[in-house]
Write a protein that holds these residues in place. Structure first.
Motif, PDB file in Angstrom:
ATOM      1  N   GLU A  89      86.234   6.437 103.528  1.00 49.09           N
ATOM      2  CA  GLU A  89      86.469   5.459 102.456  1.00 49.09           C
ATOM      3  C   GLU A  89      85.482   5.723 101.317  1.00 49.09           C
ATOM      4  O   GLU A  89      84.264   5.667 101.533  1.00 49.09           O
ATOM      5  CB  GLU A  89      86.290   4.042 103.005  1.00 49.09           C
ATOM      6  CG  GLU A  89      87.349   3.704 104.062  1.00 49.09           C
ATOM      7  CD  GLU A  89      87.124   2.357 104.741  1.00 49.09           C
ATOM      8  OE1 GLU A  89      88.034   1.529 104.700  1.00 49.09           O
ATOM      9  OE2 GLU A  89      86.030   2.146 105.312  1.00 49.09           O
TER      10      GLU A  89
ATOM     11  N   VAL B  99      88.552   3.106  97.534  1.00 45.92           N
ATOM     12  CA  VAL B  99      88.435   1.658  97.589  1.00 45.92           C
ATOM     13  C   VAL B  99      87.968   1.244  96.193  1.00 45.92           C
ATOM     14  O   VAL B  99      86.899   1.654  95.751  1.00 45.92           O
ATOM     15  CB  VAL B  99      87.412   1.216  98.655  1.00 45.92           C
ATOM     16  CG1 VAL B  99      87.355  -0.299  98.769  1.00 45.92           C
ATOM     17  CG2 VAL B  99      87.733   1.850 100.007  1.00 45.92           C
TER      18      VAL B  99
ATOM     19  N   VAL C  16      84.038  -4.614  98.433  1.00 44.70           N
ATOM     20  CA  VAL C  16      84.238  -5.810  99.253  1.00 44.70           C
ATOM     21  C   VAL C  16      83.600  -5.572 100.614  1.00 44.70           C
ATOM     22  O   VAL C  16      83.528  -4.436 101.074  1.00 44.70           O
ATOM     23  CB  VAL C  16      85.749  -6.148  99.408  1.00 44.70           C
ATOM     24  CG1 VAL C  16      86.332  -6.624  98.087  1.00 44.70           C
ATOM     25  CG2 VAL C  16      86.539  -4.954  99.950  1.00 44.70           C
ATOM     26  N   PRO C  17      83.125  -6.654 101.254  1.00 47.11           N
ATOM     27  CA  PRO C  17      82.486  -6.483 102.564  1.00 47.11           C
ATOM     28  C   PRO C  17      83.433  -5.810 103.556  1.00 47.11           C
ATOM     29  O   PRO C  17      84.593  -6.203 103.673  1.00 47.11           O
ATOM     30  CB  PRO C  17      82.195  -7.925 103.007  1.00 47.11           C
ATOM     31  CG  PRO C  17      82.219  -8.743 101.761  1.00 47.11           C
ATOM     32  CD  PRO C  17      83.148  -8.058 100.807  1.00 47.11           C
ATOM     33  N   GLY C  18      82.917  -4.764 104.234  1.00 46.17           N
ATOM     34  CA  GLY C  18      83.733  -4.095 105.258  1.00 46.17           C
ATOM     35  C   GLY C  18      84.674  -3.031 104.708  1.00 46.17           C
ATOM     36  O   GLY C  18      85.487  -2.502 105.462  1.00 46.17           O
ATOM     37  N   HIS C  19      84.560  -2.747 103.384  1.00 40.44           N
ATOM     38  CA  HIS C  19      85.491  -1.792 102.763  1.00 40.44           C
ATOM     39  C   HIS C  19      86.935  -2.174 103.153  1.00 40.44           C
ATOM     40  O   HIS C  19      87.309  -3.331 102.968  1.00 40.44           O
ATOM     41  CB  HIS C  19      85.150  -0.340 103.159  1.00 40.44           C
ATOM     42  CG  HIS C  19      83.680  -0.006 103.054  1.00 40.44           C
ATOM     43  ND1 HIS C  19      82.915  -0.358 101.961  1.00 40.44           N
ATOM     44  CD2 HIS C  19      82.833   0.640 103.898  1.00 40.44           C
ATOM     45  CE1 HIS C  19      81.664   0.057 102.142  1.00 40.44           C
ATOM     46  NE2 HIS C  19      81.597   0.659 103.315  1.00 40.44           N
ATOM     47  N   ILE C  20      87.716  -1.264 103.707  1.00 40.80           N
ATOM     48  CA  ILE C  20      89.095  -1.622 104.091  1.00 40.80           C
ATOM     49  C   ILE C  20      89.267  -1.604 105.605  1.00 40.80           C
ATOM     50  O   ILE C  20      89.655  -2.604 106.208  1.00 40.80           O
ATOM     51  CB  ILE C  20      90.128  -0.686 103.421  1.00 40.80           C
ATOM     52  CG1 ILE C  20      90.078  -0.890 101.903  1.00 40.80           C
ATOM     53  CG2 ILE C  20      91.535  -0.965 103.956  1.00 40.80           C
ATOM     54  CD1 ILE C  20      90.985   0.012 101.124  1.00 40.80           C
ATOM     55  N   ALA C  21      88.960  -0.482 106.225  1.00 42.15           N
ATOM     56  CA  ALA C  21      89.292  -0.322 107.653  1.00 42.15           C
ATOM     57  C   ALA C  21      88.574  -1.355 108.518  1.00 42.15           C
ATOM     58  O   ALA C  21      89.170  -1.900 109.459  1.00 42.15           O
ATOM     59  CB  ALA C  21      88.969   1.091 108.123  1.00 42.15           C
ATOM     60  N   ASN C  22      87.315  -1.641 108.218  1.00 38.11           N
ATOM     61  CA  ASN C  22      86.615  -2.640 109.026  1.00 38.11           C
ATOM     62  C   ASN C  22      87.163  -4.046 108.809  1.00 38.11           C
ATOM     63  O   ASN C  22      87.129  -4.881 109.712  1.00 38.11           O
ATOM     64  CB  ASN C  22      85.105  -2.603 108.755  1.00 38.11           C
ATOM     65  CG  ASN C  22      84.412  -1.560 109.630  1.00 38.11           C
ATOM     66  OD1 ASN C  22      84.869  -1.264 110.735  1.00 38.11           O
ATOM     67  ND2 ASN C  22      83.316  -0.996 109.140  1.00 38.11           N
ATOM     68  N   ARG C  23      87.663  -4.315 107.609  1.00 34.82           N
ATOM     69  CA  ARG C  23      88.310  -5.610 107.374  1.00 34.82           C
ATOM     70  C   ARG C  23      89.602  -5.705 108.187  1.00 34.82           C
ATOM     71  O   ARG C  23      89.918  -6.756 108.755  1.00 34.82           O
ATOM     72  CB  ARG C  23      88.631  -5.794 105.887  1.00 34.82           C
ATOM     73  CG  ARG C  23      87.421  -5.919 105.005  1.00 34.82           C
ATOM     74  CD  ARG C  23      87.835  -5.942 103.538  1.00 34.82           C
ATOM     75  NE  ARG C  23      88.456  -7.199 103.161  1.00 34.82           N
ATOM     76  CZ  ARG C  23      87.793  -8.223 102.613  1.00 34.82           C
ATOM     77  NH1 ARG C  23      86.483  -8.134 102.387  1.00 34.82           N
ATOM     78  NH2 ARG C  23      88.425  -9.326 102.287  1.00 34.82           N
TER      79      ARG C  23
END
Lengths: 318, 318
Positions: A157, A186, A190-197
């Protein structure tokens, strides 16, 4: 300022020689790069070559050429990050997740590195905007967040901070994609970028279903891996629903199936993270894994990951 | 009342010969059963054998023996559900998702079928508790919800209603698992069972990220399929986090990583399902798929699904 041509990168500095740094190092070596790693800990410096050698059979199974010894001949490990970045064409930073530490480190690396080189940070929790404040050339810092384990999972990311140039972010995407990763942009921090969200969103409901007594830990896991998980290895949620819409695709899906989806959304839950849930999850996982150790399970996951990557690859390795 | 031995099942009735019914029929034929299908529509009855034949090369790739013609010699299709259930040892009902229609159908089937036979419904939206109200033997009705496409995806969600016996639910789990499906028990009747709730939870955040401009449709999809999706084909979210906890497993994960997880949870969003989002998703998917038609994409998904199932299988087929 124009950046070094992606094709001219020969040497990569990897800052931090722990689990993530060693895994990144192994992957960069498998792409044919010279890798200059650094770690302030003598124990970490001593352990790094062995960790890389342990990754090598997996990388060979994915098509890396040569032996671990041949790869390690291109690997060096240094006490200081300033030694590691000497002659580096790209820097991958994996220092501990402490803002002040990263700020200092990145400013020093920035001062030592020719200005046409990009610096990527593996951070999962910090923002490029915050990390780049002390850099003389903040425009070249990107978050380049891998997914565990970095030497196997293709996703990277790429996130720029407020002062990051479009050019640097595009460069990072092009660099990783030129070497077989799947880098994505990305566009907001944002917190966690994308995959962790996405992982967090899935697990929120999964833990809620366990807490509510809807199913056991094992059955919720199987409801993922024997169902939607199999499809998510192939395509993401939008493409999945595009096919779910029949010949009308996403437009049909949106018009006809979103109402049902919203009913489900309204019923999704939030687990209460108490001691009882902790016990339920720990016991449930124990039941699920039986006598398989963490090491067994990791080896099993990696073996299956490699098998899947090879069958999904346009040029499968045997 | 004791139910028919799972091993003695030779004939399955499949009520409804549309996409789901034909896919189920193909799977039951591949397990060696005689399949008696019914559909009130003459067009559906005519189309069913062709749909089954189209599934056959996929089932052969997964290890089914014999030709499509040999399988279709065990297939018959009838106008009435009462004809289909004659001599059936198990019934899989796939009628349209209308409660009154299913209630009437299931009551009639119940009256015609020996009482030691289980009836499963493919419903994704209705409850067994509501469907079984008119049955003389409601204890034998379970939801047996497949995941699309049913002839390929192993997951079957088994849900009992208020009047369903434990015995019938256990029987359904044992029956499917004896034939290579992965059946799980859903112990409360909740909208979307489990897998569709997990899909809904993931897509809620995915669509929110697109709407917020965090990433394109294609990049959100790649952030799934090139990252966590690869792991979810191998293990579910709890087992994934058990490994994420290092040698301390789920207990360590819970104590040390749940706080970060909760920060992410607090930041997850809910998309506003308006016309602008519809356009963004439709256009984004269009960009992602390029000139690949829905048929191309479905064929690609199924080919990859079969390849993954074969490499994950303890006894891979070549």
């Amino acid at each position: 300022m124009s950046l070094i041509d992606v094709k001219n990168v020969t040497t990569v500095a990897v800052i931090g020689g722990g689990t993530i740094g060693a895994s990144w190092s192994a992957w960069f070596l498998a792409q044919g790069f010279t890798v200059r790693c650094s770690d302030p800990s003598a124990a970490a410096r001593e352990a790094a070559p062995g960790m890389i050698a342990a990754c090598w059979p997996q990388l060979s199974a994915l098509g890396a050429s040569g032996s671990a010894d041949q790869a390690l001949a291109r690997f060096s490990v240094w006490e200081s990050h300033l030694q590691a970045v000497e002659g580096a064409d790209y820097v991958q930073e994996n220092a501990p997740e402490r803002l002040e530490l990263k700020q200092k480190l990145l400013s020093e690396i920035d001062a030592a590195l020719p200005i046409d080189r990009v610096i990527g940070s593996s951070t999962s929790g910090l923002k490029a905007s915050d990390m780049q404040t002390g850099m003389a050339h903040p425009q070249r810092l990107v978050v380049a967040h891998p997914f565990n384990p970095p030497h196997l999972v293709p996703l990277v990311e790429i996130v720029g901070g407020k002062q990051t140039s479009e050019e640097a972010a595009d460069w990072a995407v092009a660099f990783f994609n030129a070497h077989g990763k799947r880098a994505i942009r990305v566009r907001k921090e944002v917190p966690g970028h994308i995959a962790n969200r996405l992982q967090a969103a899935l697990w929120k409901e999964a833990a809620y279903l366990v807490q509510s007594g809807v199913a056991s830990v094992e059955d919720v896991d199987l409801a993922t891996s024997e169902g939607p998980g199999l499809r998510w290895a192939i395509m993401g949620p939008h493409l999945t629903f595009h096919l779910g819409g029949g010949t009308g695709g996403m437009a049909h899906f949106y018009d006809h199936l979103v109402p049902a989806m919203q009913t489900w959304w309204a019923d999704l839950g939030t687990p209460v993270m108490d001691a009882a849930l902790r016990e339920k999850l720990v016991e449930g996982v124990q039941q699920e894994v039986g006598d398989r150790s963490i090491a067994d399970l990791s080896a099993e996951r990696d073996r299956k990951l490699i098998a899947i990557l090879n069958v999904l690859s346009p040029d499968p390795q045997d």
